[in-house]
Design a protein around this motif. Structure first.
Motif, PDB file in Angstrom:
ATOM      1  N   VAL A  51     -10.593  -2.443  -5.788  1.00  0.00           N
ATOM      2  CA  VAL A  51     -10.846  -3.402  -4.695  1.00  0.00           C
ATOM      3  C   VAL A  51     -12.336  -3.070  -4.218  1.00  0.00           C
ATOM      4  N   GLU A  52     -12.365  -1.979  -3.829  1.00  0.00           N
ATOM      5  CA  GLU A  52     -13.807  -1.378  -3.197  1.00  0.00           C
ATOM      6  C   GLU A  52     -14.111  -0.295  -3.875  1.00  0.00           C
ATOM      7  N   ARG A  86      -7.760   0.945  -1.452  1.00  0.00           N
ATOM      8  CA  ARG A  86      -8.800  -0.054  -2.059  1.00  0.00           C
ATOM      9  C   ARG A  86      -9.779   0.771  -3.170  1.00  0.00           C
ATOM     10  N   THR A 134       0.777  -1.119   0.060  1.00  0.00           N
ATOM     11  CA  THR A 134      -0.015   0.156  -0.070  1.00  0.00           C
ATOM     12  C   THR A 134       0.853   1.412   0.048  1.00  0.00           C
TER      13      THR A 134
END
Length: 80
Positions: A50-51, A45, A4
């Motif tokens: 991812v989201e 994310r 990240t």
């Protein structure tokens, strides 16, 4: 697990030791760092889908992360 980006130790390498010391001794800094960590993960994310979130929501998340990063930087400078 993927890396990240924008973790505190990467954003402020010159304060790496100070960040570690404050994480074990300063409750206010721990709160700031935890909030940044969670917000940074949320941004990551969203950016990697991812989201996924709406574009304006993602922009807002980035702005909140930048403001929190500025607050953390000021705190680190103050503690130096």
């Amino acid at each position: 697990m993927s890396n990240t980006p924008h973790e505190l130790h990467e954003e402020f390498p010159e304060f790496a030791e100070k960040i570690h010391a404050l994480k074990v001794s300063d409750n206010h800094f721990v709160k700031l760092a935890d909030e940044y960590h969670e917000l940074n993960r949320t941004v990551h994310r969203a950016e990697t889908n991812v989201e996924p979130v709406e574009e304006l929501a993602e922009v807002d998340l980035r702005k909140r992360r930048a403001a929190l990063k500025d607050e953390i930087y000021a705190y680190l400078k103050e503690q130096a």
